[in-house]
Write a protein that holds these residues in place. Structure first.
Motif, short mmCIF file in Angstrom:
data_model
loop_
_atom_site.label_atom_id
_atom_site.label_comp_id
_atom_site.label_asym_id
_atom_site.label_seq_id
_atom_site.Cartn_x
_atom_site.Cartn_y
_atom_site.Cartn_z
N PHE A 1 0.83 -1.20 0.00
CA PHE A 1 0.00 0.00 0.00
C PHE A 1 0.86 1.25 0.00
O PHE A 1 2.01 1.24 0.46
N ALA A 2 0.28 2.33 -0.52
CA ALA A 2 0.98 3.62 -0.55
C ALA A 2 0.00 4.73 -0.17
O ALA A 2 -1.21 4.63 -0.42
N LEU A 3 0.51 5.77 0.46
CA LEU A 3 -0.26 6.96 0.84
C LEU A 3 0.30 8.17 0.11
O LEU A 3 1.52 8.34 0.04
N ILE B 1 -5.17 6.36 0.16
CA ILE B 1 -4.36 5.14 0.23
C ILE B 1 -4.75 4.26 -0.94
O ILE B 1 -5.94 4.13 -1.25
N TRP B 2 -3.76 3.66 -1.61
CA TRP B 2 -4.03 2.78 -2.74
C TRP B 2 -3.06 1.60 -2.75
O TRP B 2 -2.09 1.57 -1.98
N TYR B 3 -3.36 0.63 -3.62
CA TYR B 3 -2.45 -0.52 -3.79
C TYR B 3 -1.20 -0.04 -4.52
O TYR B 3 -1.28 0.51 -5.62
N ASN B 4 -0.05 -0.28 -3.91
CA ASN B 4 1.20 0.26 -4.44
C ASN B 4 1.65 -0.43 -5.72
O ASN B 4 2.30 0.18 -6.57
N LYS B 5 1.33 -1.73 -5.88
CA LYS B 5 1.86 -2.50 -7.00
C LYS B 5 0.86 -2.65 -8.15
O LYS B 5 1.13 -3.40 -9.10
N ILE B 6 -0.27 -1.97 -8.08
CA ILE B 6 -1.30 -2.11 -9.10
C ILE B 6 -1.51 -0.78 -9.82
O ILE B 6 -1.62 0.26 -9.18
N ARG B 7 -1.56 -0.83 -11.12
CA ARG B 7 -1.84 0.35 -11.93
C ARG B 7 -3.01 0.07 -12.87
O ARG B 7 -3.11 -1.04 -13.40
N PRO B 8 -3.91 1.03 -13.07
CA PRO B 8 -3.91 2.36 -12.45
C PRO B 8 -4.22 2.29 -10.95
O PRO B 8 -4.62 1.24 -10.45
N ILE C 1 -7.97 3.19 -5.32
CA ILE C 1 -8.07 3.89 -4.05
C ILE C 1 -8.91 3.09 -3.06
O ILE C 1 -10.02 2.64 -3.40
N VAL C 2 -8.41 2.93 -1.84
CA VAL C 2 -9.16 2.20 -0.81
C VAL C 2 -9.56 3.09 0.37
O VAL C 2 -10.36 2.67 1.21
N TRP C 3 -9.01 4.30 0.45
CA TRP C 3 -9.36 5.22 1.55
C TRP C 3 -9.04 6.64 1.12
O TRP C 3 -8.04 6.87 0.43
N VAL C 4 -9.89 7.59 1.56
CA VAL C 4 -9.68 9.00 1.23
C VAL C 4 -9.81 9.82 2.51
O VAL C 4 -10.75 9.63 3.30
N ALA C 5 -8.86 10.72 2.73
CA ALA C 5 -8.87 11.56 3.94
C ALA C 5 -9.82 12.74 3.77
O ALA C 5 -10.84 12.84 4.45
N ASN C 6 -9.49 13.63 2.87
CA ASN C 6 -10.22 14.90 2.70
C ASN C 6 -11.35 14.75 1.67
O ASN C 6 -11.37 15.44 0.65
N ARG C 7 -12.32 13.89 1.94
CA ARG C 7 -13.39 13.60 0.97
C ARG C 7 -14.20 14.85 0.63
O ARG C 7 -14.64 15.03 -0.51
N ASP C 8 -14.42 15.72 1.64
CA ASP C 8 -15.26 16.91 1.43
C ASP C 8 -14.47 18.17 1.13
O ASP C 8 -15.06 19.22 0.83
N THR C 9 -13.14 18.10 1.24
CA THR C 9 -12.34 19.32 1.10
C THR C 9 -11.17 19.08 0.15
O THR C 9 -10.00 19.03 0.57
N PRO C 10 -11.43 18.97 -1.14
CA PRO C 10 -10.34 18.74 -2.09
C PRO C 10 -9.46 19.97 -2.27
O PRO C 10 -9.88 21.10 -2.01
N LEU C 11 -8.25 19.73 -2.70
CA LEU C 11 -7.33 20.81 -3.08
C LEU C 11 -7.50 21.09 -4.56
O LEU C 11 -7.66 20.16 -5.36
N ALA C 12 -7.43 22.36 -4.91
CA ALA C 12 -7.61 22.73 -6.32
C ALA C 12 -6.31 22.71 -7.09
O ALA C 12 -6.31 22.83 -8.32
N THR D 1 -13.83 4.95 7.99
CA THR D 1 -13.94 4.24 6.72
C THR D 1 -14.43 5.14 5.58
O THR D 1 -15.12 6.13 5.80
N SER D 2 -14.09 4.72 4.37
CA SER D 2 -14.61 5.39 3.17
C SER D 2 -15.61 4.45 2.50
O SER D 2 -16.67 4.19 3.06
N ASP D 3 -15.27 3.93 1.34
CA ASP D 3 -16.20 3.06 0.61
C ASP D 3 -15.71 1.62 0.51
O ASP D 3 -16.33 0.80 -0.17
N THR D 4 -14.61 1.28 1.21
CA THR D 4 -13.95 -0.01 1.02
C THR D 4 -13.70 -0.72 2.33
O THR D 4 -13.27 -0.10 3.31
#
Length: 529
Positions: free
Chosen positions: A53-55, A70-77, A80-91, A159-162
């Motif tokens: 996994f990678a962050l 957070i996502w699987y580090n060895k899989i492309r594309p 995503i398995v977890w998101v911190a700032n779900r409601d506050t994205p950076l532009a 938790t997020s969606d996973t």
């Protein structure tokens, strides 16, 4: 989550210090630990010890917004398995992840403003953030020798969606509006919380459910200690799903987990933006994910598709039918394909005790392979017979079922979300007035009287066709009836020569072939609810 003013000020001061440091040298994440003396800027990643996994920062498909996930580090594309700032994205791509002076993990924008924080309740002098091989991001207080003193925060509790293996969802039976569950993304390009949520329903017999806002979307049926009764695939693919577990912990909380680890594949459960829960797997060495299981999978899986006292079956046309002894509540709407109004009894129950102390006015009709309706009540009895007796003597009991793992289940009032299963399910017994029960039994007997051939091929019967052996037999009989020489004479002459007619031998052979089928052929005409 909220951020106090002290944390904001501390975050800005720390950001300015590290911005000056980064101006003079390249900053990057080191190993699996984020400490107070380094940061993760957009483009850098924090990788788990086993490199699974990678962050870091990412943008969803068809979006330029930046999120920390957070996502699987060895899989492309990136998956995503977890998101911190779900409601506050950076532009823009100028964000930084760091630990502030209070020990909080924070995300800062390009101006040093904190847009997200773990917001721990107590401060920590020295804190480390570590991404574990399970995909769990932990924030820990450590001593001067970097030994862990306590866990301050972890992503598995937000938790997020996973659901990942070793992650737990929970619910408190005393407070049905609380608990840890999943929330879907709003869309594939927007990870903010969507309309669907996946949670434990902590009733007497717990189950898991998907909500569409405040409406039930799908339910699993009760947990029997090994599987969910309304998910036939759990029996069919039990080797894949044996990581499922639903238990009551020492605090009385009900916990649900999917602890299935394997060195040969990755497995995760995702609640997608359309309200579908999927088990998705990646066999290591392959190049794509595949869906091993999903729900709701058919129209009949949708909660209450046929309304109260209706039964849904994908093999029927239309898919909705009233239970035996019931009729549409609104016949016009029902005939037009709107089944939400459901069904009502054709005749009222006549539950009462006769002079001999027995309940004789009502009986029970058995339906096989049924996903039992919602809201069962569990009774502590030791057998199917006792279960029936308990229901018979309780005039408010309208149906019962018995499962070897769960025991006795009874229902009162309207019966909601009944589904006819092709596989799995249990025998379900519904209470009917004696007059209604006799009508259905008479119909069954009439079917038996009309039956000519008693053994049919099960596979052909399921598809609504007679088996080929039946058709050949019928043709041979027709040919025999049209023979110029009367059949009895043929048979008589053949008998004189010690041989039977060829048509007789062919018929006998065909019948023997049917009788040797691996799947026992059912008796035609036997009534089934």
């Amino acid at each position: 989550m909220g951020i106090n003013n002290t944390a904001k000020i501390a975050a800005i001061v720390a950001f300015l210090l590290f911005a000056n440091l980064c101006y003079m040298q390249t900053c990057s994440a080191i190993g699996t630990i984020l400490a107070t003396n380094n940061t993760i800027k957009d483009g850098d990643t924090l990788v788990s010890g086993g490199e699974d996994f990678a962050l870091g920062f990412f943008s969803p498909q068809n979006s330029t917004n930046r999120y920390v996930g957070i996502w699987y580090n060895k899989i492309r594309p990136e998956t995503i398995v977890w998101v911190a700032n779900r409601d506050t994205p950076l532009a823009e791509s100028s964000g930084i992840i760091m630990i502030d002076v209070n020990g909080d993990l924070v995300i800062l924008d390009g101006r040093g403003g904190a847009i997200w924080s773990t917001n721990i309740s107590t401060s920590a002098k020295i804190a480390h953030a570590e991404l574990l091989d399970t995909g769990n991001l932990q924030l820990r207080e450590v001593d001067s020798d970097n030994n862990t003193r306590r866990v301050l925060w972890e992503s598995f509790n937000y938790t997020s969606d996973t659901i990942l293996p070793s992650m737990k969802l929970d619910a408190d039976p005393k407070r049905k509006d609380t608990g840890l569950g999943l929330t879907s993304w709003r869309s594939p390009s927007d990870p903010s919380p969507g309309n669907y949520s996946f949670r434990i329903d902590p009733q007497t017999l717990p189950q898991v459910v998907i909500w569409d806002g405040t409406d039930l979307h799908w339910r699993s049926g009760p947990w029997d200690g090994r599987a969910f009764l309304g998910v036939p695939a759990m029996d069919e693919y039990y080797l894949y799903l044996n990581g499922y577990n639903l238990i009551k912990n020492y605090e009385g909380m009900i916990e649900f987990s999917c602890d299935y680890f394997s060195a040969s594949f990755y497995s995760r459960y995702v609640l997608d933006s359309l309200g579908m829960l999927k088990q998705i797997m990646w066999v290591k060495g392959k190049t794509s994910w595949f869906t091993a299981w999903s729900a709701p999978d058919t129209e009949c899986d949708l909660y209450g598709r046929c309304g109260p006292n209706g039964r849904c079956s994908m093999s029927s046309s239309p898919i909705c039918n009233c239970l035996k002894g019931f009729e549409p509540k609104y016949s016009g709407e029902w005939n037009g394909g709107n089944w939400s109004g459901g069904c009502v009894r054709s005749k009222p129950l006549k539950c009462e005790k006769n002079g001999n102390g027995n309940w004789k006015r009502d009986g029970f009709l058995k339906m096989e392979k049924i996903k039992v309706p919602d809201l069962p009540v569990s009774l502590a009895v030791g057998s199917l017979t006792e279960c029936e007796e308990k229901c018979q003597k309780n005039c408010s009991c309208v149906a019962y079922a018995y499962d070897n793992m769960i025991g006795c289940m009874i229902w009162g009032g309207d019966l909601m979300d009944i589904q006819q299963s092709a596989k799995g399910g249990v025998d379900f017994n519904i209470r009917l007035p004696a007059s209604e029960l006799e009508i259905h039994l008479r119909r069954g007997r009439k079917l038996e009287e009309k039956t000519i051939v008693t053994v049919v091929g099960e596979g052909e019967a399921k598809r609504g066709r007679r088996p080929e052996s039946f058709l050949i037999l019928w043709i041979l009989l027709q040919i025999g009836l049209k023979e110029e020489t009367p059949a009895p004479v043929v048979g008589e002459e053949a008998a004189k020569r010690g041989r039977r007619p060829k048509s007789f031998m062919v018929i006998r052979l065909l019948l023997q072939i049917d009788l040797k089928e691996e799947t026992p052929a059912p008796v035609a005409g036997v009534y089934s609810a």
